[in-house]
Design a protein around this motif. Structure first.
Motif, PDB file in Angstrom:
ATOM      1  N   ALA A  97       0.835  -1.202   0.000  1.00  0.00           N
ATOM      2  CA  ALA A  97       0.000   0.000   0.000  1.00  0.00           C
ATOM      3  C   ALA A  97       0.871   1.253   0.000  1.00  0.00           C
ATOM      4  O   ALA A  97       0.566   2.245  -0.671  1.00  0.00           O
ATOM      5  N   ALA A  98       1.977   1.219   0.731  1.00  0.00           N
ATOM      6  CA  ALA A  98       2.884   2.364   0.775  1.00  0.00           C
ATOM      7  C   ALA A  98       3.513   2.623  -0.588  1.00  0.00           C
ATOM      8  O   ALA A  98       3.695   3.777  -0.990  1.00  0.00           O
ATOM      9  N   ILE A  99       3.843   1.555  -1.312  1.00  0.00           N
ATOM     10  CA  ILE A  99       4.384   1.711  -2.662  1.00  0.00           C
ATOM     11  C   ILE A  99       3.344   2.343  -3.576  1.00  0.00           C
ATOM     12  O   ILE A  99       3.617   3.301  -4.301  1.00  0.00           O
ATOM     13  N   ILE A 100       2.139   1.817  -3.533  1.00  0.00           N
ATOM     14  CA  ILE A 100       1.069   2.310  -4.396  1.00  0.00           C
ATOM     15  C   ILE A 100       0.724   3.766  -4.069  1.00  0.00           C
ATOM     16  O   ILE A 100       0.453   4.571  -4.956  1.00  0.00           O
ATOM     17  N   GLU A 101       0.765   4.102  -2.786  1.00  0.00           N
ATOM     18  CA  GLU A 101       0.441   5.468  -2.356  1.00  0.00           C
ATOM     19  C   GLU A 101       1.638   6.407  -2.426  1.00  0.00           C
ATOM     20  O   GLU A 101       1.540   7.580  -2.061  1.00  0.00           O
TER      21      GLU A 101
END
Length: 215
Positions: A97-101
């Motif tokens: 999620a951190a990568i995507i965000e």
């Protein structure tokens, strides 16, 4: 996409040899434009299911439909083992999620990592975000095996992932890439976890081995 462990005195955690972090070849962009929400992470998000524990307010983690991170048979009849599985799963979800965000400083990641490994997890995330990459496709995690220490304060977990349909997408160019031809898509992970004062099972170390699993 895999993570590799960099051993330090404090039990390290980061990325592994190779799927999508470096310049990968063999990707197929024929269907990339049909995947909605890959860049923003805002389309049809998949929210995490909180594993309730006294004293801990777990973060809500959302993933877009463009990245399908699934967990097969992550269940146990033992409530302590199930708690370990739940928190370990959320740590993995938090990282992607951190990568995507595009958020290397993700609070959700910090919540599920011990203090000694948070900085290294951040560096793993930045191997994507620093290259304007997000993740798309499918990544199943399966065959989990968990063992809880007699003290009840530590645990070990192993599981496998299949990177066959996992890809990266460049946020600026929309170029999609997957594993280089000939790369074994199966990766086995060995994780150690520690239970903190709030009852959260946090990642203390991660080691991976490509080709050590099959499905």
């Amino acid at each position: 996409m895999a993570r590799r462990a960099l051993t330090t005195a404090a039990a390290a955690f980061t990325t592994a040899a190779a799927l999508l972090l470096t310049a990968c070849g063999g990707g197929d962009d024929s269907s990339s434009d049909d995947i909605k929400g890959a860049d923003s992470g805002s389309s049809s998000p998949s929210a995490s299911v909180s594993s309730a524990a006294p004293g801990a307010k777990r973060p809500v983690i959302k993933l877009p439909s463009s990245f399908q991170l699934t967990f097969e048979n992550w269940t146990s009849s033992d409530p302590v083992e199930q708690a370990v599985l739940n928190d370990a799963k959320e740590e993995v979800r938090a990282g992607y999620a951190a990568i995507i965000e595009n958020d290397p400083d993700s609070e959700a990641v910090a919540f599920y990592d011990t203090e000694g490994v948070r900085g290294q997890t951040k560096q793993w995330i930045k191997t994507y975000t620093g290259k304007n990459l997000t993740v798309i496709g499918k990544l199943p995690a399966f065959a989990p095996k968990v063992t809880v220490a007699k003290t009840g304060k530590g645990a070990s977990l192993s599981y496998c992932t299949d990177e066959t349909e996992a890809k990266t997408k460049n946020r600026k160019t929309s170029k999609v890439e997957g594993n280089p031809a000939g790369t074994n898509p199966f990766v086995r992970y060995a994780v150690s976890l520690a239970k903190n004062e709030q009852g959260v099972w946090q990642n203390a170390s991660v080691h991976s081995e490509r080709g050590a699993c099959s499905k």
